[in-house]
Design an enzyme around this catalytic site. Structure first.
Site, PDB file in Angstrom:
ATOM      1  N   ASP A   9     -19.291   1.425 -20.647  1.00 27.71           N
ATOM      2  CA  ASP A   9     -18.358   0.391 -21.086  1.00 27.71           C
ATOM      3  C   ASP A   9     -17.590   0.926 -22.277  1.00 27.71           C
ATOM      4  OD1 ASP A   9     -17.022  -2.124 -21.353  1.00 27.71           O
ATOM      5  OD2 ASP A   9     -18.814  -3.106 -20.547  1.00 27.71           O
TER       6      ASP A   9
ATOM      7  N   ASP B 199     -13.832   4.499 -20.307  1.00 26.93           N
ATOM      8  CA  ASP B 199     -12.692   3.652 -19.958  1.00 26.93           C
ATOM      9  C   ASP B 199     -12.420   3.891 -18.487  1.00 26.93           C
ATOM     10  OD1 ASP B 199     -10.220   2.504 -19.487  1.00 26.93           O
ATOM     11  OD2 ASP B 199      -9.262   3.321 -21.270  1.00 26.93           O
ATOM     12  N   PHE B 200     -12.565   2.866 -17.652  1.00 30.30           N
ATOM     13  CA  PHE B 200     -12.416   3.107 -16.216  1.00 30.30           C
ATOM     14  C   PHE B 200     -10.973   3.335 -15.792  1.00 30.30           C
ATOM     15  CE2 PHE B 200     -13.623  -1.626 -16.211  1.00 30.30           C
ATOM     16  CZ  PHE B 200     -12.324  -2.081 -16.381  1.00 30.30           C
TER      17      PHE B 200
ATOM     18  N   HIS C  42     -12.037  -8.277  -9.965  1.00 34.62           N
ATOM     19  CA  HIS C  42     -11.379  -9.587  -9.974  1.00 34.62           C
ATOM     20  C   HIS C  42     -10.630  -9.835 -11.286  1.00 34.62           C
ATOM     21  CE1 HIS C  42     -14.684 -12.324 -12.018  1.00 34.62           C
ATOM     22  NE2 HIS C  42     -14.492 -11.201 -12.677  1.00 34.62           N
TER      23      HIS C  42
END
Length: 337
Positions: free
Chosen positions: A205, A225-226, A245
């Site tokens: 995260d 950081d995705f 989502h």
């Protein structure tokens, strides 16, 4: 017992007193007491915390003249997302996929006087409410108190509920892994459930979020950081819980592509998110879809929409396991095409 109560109410509704105002109110109050007595904790929270969205949805319906159009026209109206939410709490009726018609509620709000009541009470989206141009989760990183409340709510809301581990067959996959290979990226619950399986478990995260993360002896913490390339190469499972989502398709595709770049031949992406029905969506699921739309410019996706998103990233869903009823929480197993 519930059947006896329903039968009693039906009989009461057909009685000569059914038209009496006080008697009708008594019946409604009794129904409310029944609902309150049998709903679970998460049902109560979902009901109260999303009442504001019902108000906002009714306001949108009024602004777009949806209710008057449905009342005046004999033809069902075919529109998408907002009407699906209005139908989920009975403001209109869904007759088939993406097709809607009027109810007594929409007839009420087709009247100007009752429209005025809704227009008097209205809420705003996050950016306007907090005077920021940042996306919600970037803004939240600058608000430690609000971030802590958000994480506390998520933790409490999930307590005691089914998880993807109750549905997804982890042991059906080859598990003879090297102890130094990352076996699973992103869950403490996974390590607790599968203590005997070899391999490293890593939670990723952003740094501000990791500061609040629960520590576990068998789980490593890693800043990631995705929206950047995945720092772990060749993990067996890359798990995303309620991530996609929060983002529109173009952003979700970047997250997926950054993960694909780091996958080994036998790697699997696990997407733990809601998979909405194409018609007849439960009100708890529909209201979360509207929340993601108004706060995040994102969406809860139907199975068709998940398929489209995965295909756009050159992935395919190899299985979908659903583990909650009303929210349609599901774990999607995805692999490169």
């Amino acid at each position: 017992m519930a059947n006896r109560i329903r039968a009693s109410f039906r009989k009461s509704a057909r009685s000569p007193r059914a038209g009496d105002g006080k008697h009708r109110k008594d019946v409604l109050d009794s129904l409310q007491e029944l609902r309150n007595s049998i709903e679970k904790l998460d049902d109560t929270v979902q009901r109260f915390t999303f009442y504001n969205l019902q108000m906002a949805a009714l306001r949108v319906g009024i602004d777009l003249s949806l209710f008057s159009s449905l009342v005046e026209s004999e033809k069902p109206l075919a529109v998408g997302r907002m009407l699906r939410y209005l139908a989920s709490f009975g403001a209109i009726k869904e007759t088939e996929k993406d097709t809607f018609t009027s109810t007594n509620i929409s007839s009420t709000f087709a009247l100007l006087g009752f429209q005025a009541a809704i227009c008097h009470y209205a809420n705003t989206a996050l950016q306007r409410a907090f005077n920021t141009t940042q996306p919600a989760f970037f803004w939240l990183q600058t608000q430690p108190e609000k971030l802590a409340l958000f994480q506390e709510y998520l933790t409490t809301n999930c307590a005691g509920m089914s998880t993807f581990l109750d549905a997804y067959p982890v042991r059906e996959h080859p598990t003879a892994l090297h102890p130094e290979r990352v076996f699973f990226v992103d869950a403490i619950a996974f390590r607790n459930r599968y203590r005997d399986l070899a391999g490293r478990v890593v939670v990723q995260d952003l740094a501000p979020t990791l500061q609040h993360a629960i520590q576990h002896a068998g789980v490593e913490m890693m800043e990631q950081d995705f929206f950047q390339l995945q720092g772990i190469k060749g993990a067996k499972f890359c798990y995303f819980r309620n991530i996609f989502h929060d983002w529109p398709d173009n952003k979700a595709r970047i997250i997926l592509q950054n993960t694909i770049e780091a996958m080994a031949e036998d790697s699997i992406i696990l997407v733990d998110d809601m998979v909405l029905l194409n018609a007849g969506v439960h009100w708890q699921a529909a209201q979360l879809d509207i929340l993601t739309m108004t706060m995040l410019a994102a969406r809860e996706r139907t199975q068709e929409q998940w398929d489209q998103l995965l295909q756009s990233a050159e992935l395919k869903a190899t299985s979908i396991q659903t583990y909650t009823a009303s929210l349609e929480d599901s774990v999607i197993e995805a692999a490169p095409v």
